[in-house]
Design an enzyme around this catalytic site. Structure first.
Site, PDB file in Angstrom:
ATOM      1  N   ASP A   1      21.503 -31.881  38.054  1.00  0.00           N
ATOM      2  CA  ASP A   1      20.900 -32.332  39.309  1.00  0.00           C
ATOM      3  C   ASP A   1      20.129 -31.178  39.932  1.00  0.00           C
ATOM      4  O   ASP A   1      20.295 -30.022  39.540  1.00  0.00           O
ATOM      5  CB  ASP A   1      22.004 -32.749  40.286  1.00  0.00           C
ATOM      6  CG  ASP A   1      22.400 -34.209  40.095  1.00  0.00           C
ATOM      7  OD1 ASP A   1      21.689 -34.908  39.378  1.00  0.00           O
ATOM      8  OD2 ASP A   1      23.426 -34.612  40.647  1.00  0.00           O
TER       9      ASP A   1
ATOM     10  N   LYS B   1      13.271 -45.855  56.164  1.00  0.00           N
ATOM     11  CA  LYS B   1      13.150 -44.451  55.743  1.00  0.00           C
ATOM     12  C   LYS B   1      13.383 -44.399  54.242  1.00  0.00           C
ATOM     13  O   LYS B   1      14.277 -45.082  53.726  1.00  0.00           O
ATOM     14  CB  LYS B   1      14.192 -43.597  56.454  1.00  0.00           C
ATOM     15  CG  LYS B   1      14.267 -42.152  55.971  1.00  0.00           C
ATOM     16  CD  LYS B   1      15.571 -41.481  56.393  1.00  0.00           C
ATOM     17  CE  LYS B   1      16.734 -41.980  55.572  1.00  0.00           C
ATOM     18  NZ  LYS B   1      17.978 -41.228  55.792  1.00  0.00           N
TER      19      LYS B   1
END
Length: 1173
Positions: free
Chosen positions: A402, A576
């Site tokens: 990640d 968002k």
């Protein structure tokens, strides 16, 4: 028309991609469900066993099922629930109530099942394969003593063997206990936390401190910390498989759907279950043993622990060595009869050979090594769940990592804003002060809309609770009573609240993810976020749920519908999310107080600024909103958050906010180390491609122009640009397209595009879903990689579980990700993965060295027995001295290998092949045929020197045991001028001095093993008849050293006592050889001098080793018990030193040739393949 058509086409494609990704997510969720299958099966077996043994009734009695079914907390009204639990759904419990409730209900923990008693654990350690062999050998010793009680040496040997078993058992047992304590101590690093509302404020507290009446906030990926009644649900779904066996995520609502059975109702969530989707709030109704899980805890058994690769390797080695020991022991037991030895003597041979081959101290060494490694990793904030699993890290050849929180600091700050066609710097008002010239203006319509939308779409908040590390430190202080702890906690809370008020927004702890945290820190100095949120209420959706959909990695956006009171609207939709996703939802944009249609010019500007922010390594968030008209959405309208019944794709774009997450300082060097170690590092992130590529360049994953950049610069297709660079960035949509193209193809033909992409050494996957991450991991494994995967979310768990090494984040990681992982980074630092890999390689190397060290001595211990039987030499090394080497002098240096520095090339060599075993044929040949032979020469040369100094020439020792003689009387003195050589018994047999044949009358075998004939001079014993005269049967040498035996008070020269002396010297020669062997093994391929001599543990091991030899030689008690003698310095192994030095020279030469002929390709050279062990 064309533009509208293109937008419609793109929308169709996006919708199709989203649908396909939903299908992929379902596949991932099915992978998640497999994680619980073993628990479910175990539960079923336990229930079956309960029925079979007639104890189900007892279980039901203990679990208070009737009480469970008669509970009413799930169907009474909220007002009644508040009254019953003495709490407030809005504000939670008051501080004054907490202490009283904790006294009433106790801690929120389930009583743990008792472990096996200590004596059962001891018994287990006493019955491993090595121990069973030694028990067998000890039994044979006692049997031999029973058959021949006049010889107590077998009794002593049996007692020593039992002592060896006890010592090793105790050492292993206590080291295991210490390892368990270390692992238990790790739980303090990652204590379960719960987010609660107390006194109207959100707080983080240890889950163990929860009490009934607490209002708990549940987030995606977290375990439910107690049994709770749902009071708010945002598409919250839980997995109840540990209770019901059903692994599908089940929606939680605020309505009671099953009054009769609390286990079936949808408004309860139970302790230990997982929140797999959405989020929500609940009121704690039961804690600890009163929870459903707590009441059926008696059914829970310990998981069946699968053996790690290291454990399997050690077990195979143990069985392999045991088979060899038993085979050779039995073989020589049988051969002993063929040369005329009695049963007892053959038993001694078998015992000696078994003892010589079995490395008795190896298992204790392994346990100590693992415990030391665990301590080291603990200090580096790395938790490896199974200590033996550390070794597996050493074979890692690919890391799928990640970005956020692993490669970066996960401390995001607002960097830039874009609205009204302009880019402005996101300078924080608290940090830069009132006098700073800010580029943005509060009160400007578009900025205020952006501010309001960002705060209302976010759920992060500031955490006013006492930090966990402070409270845990107080609670774990063993020097304080419970009352003192509570006083200390209250004092700490008051002090913290005073300090909290003085903290800046940047310094205050927060609850929420990094992106939302950055938003509240930026906007808090402008206007209080809690006040902003209090101005609006979230609308109600279907089934009285809040009209809110949390962000997830598949949709890549979050939406909320708020209530407002405008002339033309009661509700406003706020969104968002990922900028390209949000942009596609909009057909209009706010600009300078007006609303404009989005055209090609706006589209170009958006892409330009988005790419600019991304190329700067910034994470970008897009924001939009839409006032819903009164006519279509009147008050009380029920919004469906599953199947949108509002104009989701027709919103008005507001602007962008870019966030910067600084790279961790240690990451670039760590990635470079991985590359040097031939470990491929692949970034797999949800960020957009330009941002991912920029971060990848900063951390050395990408070091050149990417294929994508070349495509854009030269206007080429991917196919044409593919071979022009080693660096490639793949968008998740390409993975989806590949999967669509592969539909209907044979399994062997699928994934060819992905395999082609994976051939690039510098690779980044952007905008990927967790399901796609699983596909990438599987493809890497298909290429033959040993894959390590990092992840933090609940949907990362399939990829983590699928990986060879699953790595979860300790700070940001979800509970299910941590459960699925093999290793947890307690500080979320990527560089610790490299530390783990290095430690894995080092521990594998060190175990190889330990085994090579132990097996080398085996040769020097085995060959004396073979020479004793085949060449009829006096036994050079006794069984009891073999044991002195194995569990005396060798065990300390074996343990010291753990403290040796890693080899210089440990992080530059290729990853270990999966077919490369701990004990290989090369290691066996190296230990037995190379170092073992040289070490045997150390002992034998010293042994021959001793015999020669005491009058036995080397040639006279050959077949010496075959020679018989007439035993003289005790007081006879050797006289070379006497026809009978001073033997009065011989004078009585042959008074006329004439003999016949070759063998003298009254001849018998000489006892070379015990002190039975130690008082007789062999020059008047070992005689024969030749040409009618009595002559010496061997050629004697001169006596170079005059010494008296402390046992017989007779000289060593020409006496069997010389054998005991020489055996002691042989033992010292082996010890000296092992010291040289240790030095030669300190590095696998490099010279031992690179390790230096700063390992103080090595000197301690040498000191203990020499101390043992001195005690055995110069303390009379040991002389009698172990058959040793006090030797001169020249016989203290010194004569074998040239062969010890030769061990070092040979190994230095061997390692030089390995380095000199090192392969320049990925395929190792002959020297690396065949000479390296």
């Amino acid at each position: 028309m064309s533009n509208n058509f293109n937008r419609s086409s793109s929308e169709i494609i996006i919708a199709y991609v989203e649908q396909y990704q939903e299908l992929q997510l379902l596949d991932a969720q099915r992978e998640i469900s497999k994680l619980e299958e073993e628990i479910i099966e175990r539960r079923k077996r336990l229930l079956t066993n309960a029925d079979n043994h007639g104890i189900k009734a007892n279980i039901e009695k203990n679990t208070n099922v009737s009480t469970l079914l008669n509970m009413d907390e799930h169907y009474i009204s909220f007002e009644e629930l508040e009254k019953k639990l003495q709490t407030s759904i809005q504000r939670g419990l008051n501080s004054d109530q907490i202490e009283e409730k904790q006294k009433q209900f106790g801690k929120n923990r389930v009583t743990q099942k008792q472990k096996s008693p200590w004596y059962i654990q001891l018994l287990h350690e006493m019955t491993n394969v090595f121990s069973l062999l030694l028990w067998g050998a000890a039994t044979l010793c006692f049997l031999a003593y029973g058959l021949s009680p006049e010889d107590p040496s077998q009794l002593y040997l049996g007692i020593v063997l039992v002592g060896v078993i006890v010592i090793i058992t105790l050492l292993t047992y206590f080291q295991n206990r210490k390892s368990e304590a270390i692992m238990a101590g790790f739980s303090n690093f990652i204590p379960p936390e719960a987010v609660v509302i107390r006194d109207g404020q959100q707080l983080k507290i240890p889950a163990i401190e929860l009490v009934p009446g607490d209002v708990v906030i549940i987030d995606l990926g977290k375990k439910i910390p107690a049994d709770i009644r749902i009071i708010e649900s945002n598409q919250m779904k839980v997995d109840n498989s540990c209770l019901t066996g059903e692994s599908i995520a089940i929606i939680r609502t605020i309505e009671c759907t099953h009054k009769e059975n609390p286990l079936e109702t949808k408004n309860l969530a139970f302790f230990g279950t997982l929140c797999k989707e959405g989020n929500g709030k609940g009121v704690v109704i039961s804690i600890g043993d009163k929870t459903v899980i707590g009441q059926i805890a008696g059914l829970v058994s310990n998981a069946i622990v699968e053996e790690t690769p290291l454990k399997k390797e050690l077990n195979q080695f143990t069985i392999y060595i045991a088979r060899i020991a038993m085979t050779i022991g039995i073989l020589f037991f049988v051969l002993g009869f063929s040369v005329g030895y009695p049963v007892i003597q053959n038993l001694i041979f078998a015992i000696g050979i078994i003892s010589a081959i079995v490395p008795e101290g190896l298992l204790a060494t392994v346990v100590v090594a693992l415990a030391i490694t665990a301590k080291k990793l603990a200090s580096l904030k790395v938790l490896v769940k199974n200590l033996e699993g550390v070794e597996t890290l050493g074979s890692t050849s690919c890391i799928c990592s990640d970005k956020t929180g692993t490669l970066t600091q996960n401390k995001m700050t607002v960097e830039n804003l874009w609205y009204n066609r302009k880019q402005v710097k996101g300078a924080n008002k608290e940090r830069f002060g009132a006098s700073y010239n800010y580029e943005y203006q509060t009160g400007e319509q578009c900025f205020d809309l952006l501010h309001e939308t960002a705060i209302l779409c976010s759920e992060a908040t500031f955490d006013t609770s006492l930090p966990q590390n402070i409270s845990m430190k107080i609670m774990n202080d063993v020097g304080l009573s419970q009352v003192q702890k509570e006083i200390k906690l209250e004092e700490a809370k008051i002090k913290w609240q005073n300090n909290y008020q003085r903290l800046s927004c940047q310094e205050k702890p927060t609850i929420g993810d990094a992106s939302e945290t950055a938003l509240i820190i930026f906007f808090q100095p402008i206007h209080d976020i809690l006040q902003t949120r209090s101005n609006y209420q979230v609308a109600e959706g279907k089934d009285n749920q809040l009209a809110r959909k949390p962000f997830n990695s598949t949709n890549k956006y979050a939406i909320v519908i708020i209530e407002q009171d405008l002339d033309d609207s009661y509700y406003c939709l706020l969104t968002k999310g990922a900028p390209e996703r949000v942009w596609k939802m909009c057909n209009r944009i706010y600009n300078q107080g007006k609303i404009e249609e989005i055209n090609e010019d706006w589209d170009h500007q958006f892409k330009e600024i988005n790419n600019k922010f991304g190329n700067q390594g910034e994470r970008v968030l897009g924001f939009c909103r839409l006032d819903l008209p009164k006519s279509e959405y009147p008050k009380g309208y029920s919004f469906n958050m599953d199947n949108y019944n509002f104009p989701f794709e027709q919103q008005i774009f507001i602007g962008l906010i870019s966030l910067i997450d600084p790279l961790k300082e240690s990451v670039p060097l760590a990635v470079q180390k991985c590359k040097s170690a031939n470990i491929q590092v692949i970034m797999v992130t949800g960020d957009q491609p330009v941002t991912a590529a920029a971060i990848a360049k900063q951390c050395n994953i990408i070091t050149e122009k990417t294929v994508n950049e070349i495509m854009e610069e030269k206007q080429m297709t991917m196919e044409d640009a593919f071979h022009l660079s080693n660096a490639l960035v793949i968008h998740g949509d390409l993975l989806t397209k590949m999967a669509l193209d592969d539909e209907g193809l044979p399994e062997s033909e699928k994934g060819k595009s992905l395999q082609k992409w994976l051939s690039k050494p510098q690779l980044v996957f952007a905008r990927t879903s967790p399901a796609q991450k699983l596909i990438i991991v599987t493809a890497c494994q298909k290429r033959g990689h040993i894959v390590a995967v990092t992840g933090d979310g609940v949907n990362d768990s399939p990829a983590i579980k699928k990986a060879d090494i699953g790595i979860a984040m300790g700070i940001t990681g979800s509970d299910v990700a941590q459960d699925a992982a093999d290793m947890i980074l307690l500080n979320d630092d990527f560089s610790n993965i490299v530390v783990g890999i290095q430690e894995g390689r080092r521990i594998f190397d060190n175990f190889k060295k330990v085994i090579a060290y132990a097996l080398t001595a085996n040769t020097a211990e085995l060959i004396p027995f073979l020479a004793f039987i085949i060449f009829r030499l006096p036994l050079p090394l006794t069984t009891i001295l073999v044991l002195c080497v194995q569990i005396g002098t060798d065990i300390f240096p074996s343990m010291v290998f753990v403290f040796e520095d890693a080899d210089l090339d440990i992080m530059t060599r290729r990853p270990r092949n999966s077919n490369e075993h701990l004990v290989s044929s090369q290691l066996i040949i190296y230990a037995y045929a190379q170092n073992g032979v040289l070490e045997t020469c150390c002992g034998f040369f010293q042994w021959y020197v001793c015999f020669n100094d005491f009058g036995f020439t080397p040639q006279s020792l050959l077949f010496l045991l075959n020679k018989e003689g007439v035993i003289p009387k005790y007081n006879d003195i050797y006289d070379p001028s006497d026809p009978w050589f001073g033997n009065s018994n011989l004078r009585d047999l042959y008074p006329n001095k004439i003999c016949e044949g070759t063998q003298l009358k009254g001849s018998q075998e000489i006892d070379w093993i015990y002190a039975k004939h130690g008082a007789y001079d062999l020059r008047m014993t070992l005689l024969k008849c030749e040409n009618g005269q009595i002559v010496s049967s061997i050629e004697w040498g001169s006596c170079n050293i005059e010494m008296i035996s402390p046992v017989t008070n007779r000289p060593y020269c020409y006496h069997t006592e010389a054998s005991n002396y020489a055996q002691t010297s042989f033992f010292f020669g082996v010890v000296l050889g092992q010291i040289c062997n240790y030095q030669s093994l300190r590095q696998l391929k490099n010279s031992f001098i690179y390790n230096g001599f700063n390992n103080i543990h090595m000197y301690l091991a040498y000191f203990l080793e020499l101390l043992i030899t001195l005690c055995l030689s110069y303390i009379e008690v040991f002389n009698a018990g172990f058959g040793t003698r006090d030797v001169l310095f020249i016989h203290y192994g010194i004569c074998g030193l040239p062969f010890g030095i030769l061990i070092i020279i040979w190994n230095e030469g061997r390692k030089y040739l390995i380095r000199y002929f090192k392969s320049k390709s990925s395929y190792p050279s002959w020297w690396e393949r065949c000479v390296t062990y």
